[in-house]
Enzyme design. Structure first.
Site, short mmCIF file in Angstrom:
data_model
loop_
_atom_site.label_atom_id
_atom_site.label_comp_id
_atom_site.label_asym_id
_atom_site.label_seq_id
_atom_site.Cartn_x
_atom_site.Cartn_y
_atom_site.Cartn_z
N ASP A 129 36.82 15.87 48.68
CA ASP A 129 38.15 15.71 48.10
C ASP A 129 38.96 16.97 48.40
O ASP A 129 38.42 17.95 48.93
CB ASP A 129 38.09 15.40 46.59
CG ASP A 129 37.38 16.46 45.79
OD1 ASP A 129 37.36 17.63 46.22
OD2 ASP A 129 36.85 16.13 44.72
N LYS A 134 40.58 12.11 47.49
CA LYS A 134 39.82 11.23 46.59
C LYS A 134 40.71 10.72 45.47
O LYS A 134 41.48 11.47 44.90
CB LYS A 134 38.65 12.03 45.99
CG LYS A 134 37.83 11.25 44.97
CD LYS A 134 36.54 11.98 44.63
CE LYS A 134 36.73 13.10 43.63
NZ LYS A 134 35.46 13.73 43.26
N ARG A 192 34.58 21.26 33.17
CA ARG A 192 35.52 20.28 33.71
C ARG A 192 36.48 19.72 32.67
O ARG A 192 37.52 19.19 33.01
CB ARG A 192 34.75 19.16 34.42
CG ARG A 192 34.27 19.66 35.78
CD ARG A 192 33.54 18.60 36.56
NE ARG A 192 32.23 18.33 36.03
CZ ARG A 192 31.42 17.40 36.52
NH1 ARG A 192 31.80 16.66 37.51
NH2 ARG A 192 30.22 17.22 35.99
N GLN A 193 36.12 19.86 31.39
CA GLN A 193 37.08 19.43 30.35
C GLN A 193 37.96 20.65 30.05
O GLN A 193 37.76 21.38 29.08
CB GLN A 193 36.31 18.96 29.11
CG GLN A 193 37.19 18.40 28.00
CD GLN A 193 37.72 16.98 28.26
OE1 GLN A 193 37.21 16.27 29.11
NE2 GLN A 193 38.76 16.58 27.55
N GLU A 228 14.00 24.57 15.21
CA GLU A 228 14.81 25.78 15.45
C GLU A 228 14.13 26.66 16.48
O GLU A 228 12.92 26.63 16.63
CB GLU A 228 14.88 26.63 14.18
CG GLU A 228 15.70 26.08 13.08
CD GLU A 228 15.48 26.89 11.80
OE1 GLU A 228 15.08 28.07 11.88
OE2 GLU A 228 15.69 26.32 10.72
C1 R5P Z 1 34.87 16.77 41.32
O1 R5P Z 1 35.90 16.52 41.83
C2 R5P Z 1 33.74 17.49 41.96
O2 R5P Z 1 34.14 18.33 42.98
C3 R5P Z 1 32.64 16.58 42.45
O3 R5P Z 1 33.04 15.95 43.64
C4 R5P Z 1 32.31 15.53 41.44
O4 R5P Z 1 32.15 16.10 40.18
C5 R5P Z 1 31.05 14.81 41.81
O5 R5P Z 1 30.79 13.83 40.85
P1 R5P Z 1 30.04 12.49 41.23
O6 R5P Z 1 28.77 12.91 41.94
O7 R5P Z 1 29.77 11.82 39.92
O8 R5P Z 1 30.95 11.70 42.09
#
Ligand code: R5P
Length: 298
Positions: free
Chosen positions: A170, A193, A93-94, A36
């Site tokens: 992307d 992407k 991200r989730q 802890e």
């Molecule tokens: C997601 O679209 C983010 O902008 C990053 O491009 C992504 O999280 C990068 O993840 P990785 O390095 O695993 O491709």
């Protein structure tokens, strides 16, 4: 204003305090034999405006629990306001339920921080793919800052890129490419992407469409929020090399750097890869302290 850094962000908190011409407060964190955490604040926080800085990297669950403990203690000790700064917001991200029964982690983390007494929230280059804005996740005032100007300044001073094209790997990263391009007085664009992710997989395969960009003899400067596995930037860098790019530079805010990420991107042709100190790493050459300090002043 009192600045306190959790154990994941003490050097950064020190830098933020310095930007504000003060010293960071003193937080003592130890462990009990059963694992802890013991936490003690060595400053008088009653009726103070307190800023708690804690990034959620590498051991995000542990870091967030410490942050909740700190926030709740600050409230208990009578702090007037508690601004929580999470430079790298894990769980962001989730932000949707893709399959039945999944946790919408970004919303859960926001509710936890609010219920512990956070009165306002700040993060940096937080990628909420579907929601777009961190203010949509929190009920309290919440702001998303960007490190891209600082990264752009670094690129201007250190890369000396020739006829650079700043690229978001992307479409979502197009916004960051635009900020960096302004610093470099250069053109910018974004690739497209495609991620292939099947049920039960946490990682996905990446394919990149460069469209009709011309790169022969030019330098490419990528701007992205996160390098996780490095798969996105490796594919994007390979595509630039195929199009005849001279040098490839990479800028990112959060160097998560899962195993082999740097090697993967370098093998794809990148000359330099630079990130910030939201996550301390071998490529953290740029500090986000000035960005955080400026936001705290405004
Ligand atoms: C997601 O679209 C983010 O902008 C990053 O491009 C992504 O999280 C990068 O993840 P990785 O390095 O695993 O491709």
């Amino acid at each position: 204003m009192l600045i306190l850094g959790g154990s994941a962000s003490q050097p950064l908190a020190g830098k933020v305090a310095k930007e504000l011409n003060q010293e960071a407060g003193r937080l003592e964190i130890k462990r009990f034999p059963d694992g802890e955490k013991y936490l003690r604040i060595h400053d008088d926080v009653k009726d103070q405006d307190v800023v708690a800085i804690q990034s959620l990297y590498r051991t995000p669950d542990e870091n967030i629990f410490e942050l909740l403990l700190l926030t709740d203690t600050l409230r208990d000790l009578g702090a007037r306001s508690i601004t929580v700064v999470v430079p790298y917001l894990a769980y962001a991200r989730q932000d949707s339920r893709f399959y039945p029964g999944e946790a919408v982690s970004s919303a859960s983390v926001a509710r936890l921080l609010e219920s512990a007494g956070t009165t306002s929230f700040i993060t940096i280059d937080c990628h909420l793919h579907r929601l777009g804005d961190v203010a949509k996740v929190f009920k309290i005032p919440a702001r998303n800052l960007t490190a891209m100007q600082e990264l752009g300044k670094y690129a201007r001073e250190h890369f000396k890129a020739r006829d650079p094209l700043v690229i978001g790997p992307d479409e979502e990263a197009g916004q960051w490419a635009a900020v960096v391009a302004k610093e470099l007085d250069a053109e910018h664009t974004a690739f497209r992407k495609v991620r292939v992710r099947k049920e039960g997989m946490t990682a996905s395969k990446v394919e990149v469409d460069t469209g009709d960009v011309e790169l022969k003899g030019r330098d490419a400067v990528f701007a992205d929020d996160i390098i996780s596995t490095g798969g996105t930037l490796a594919e994007a860098a390979k595509a630039c090399k195929k199009k005849g790019a001279r040098h490839i530079f990479v800028l990112c805010t959060h160097p998560v750097l899962a195993d082999g990420a740097l090697k993967r991107i370098k093998a794809a042709g990148a000359l330099r890869i630079v990130g910030t100190d939201t996550i301390p790493s071998p490529i953290s050459k740029v500090s986000v302290a000035p960005v955080i300090a400026a936001a705290l002043k405004s």
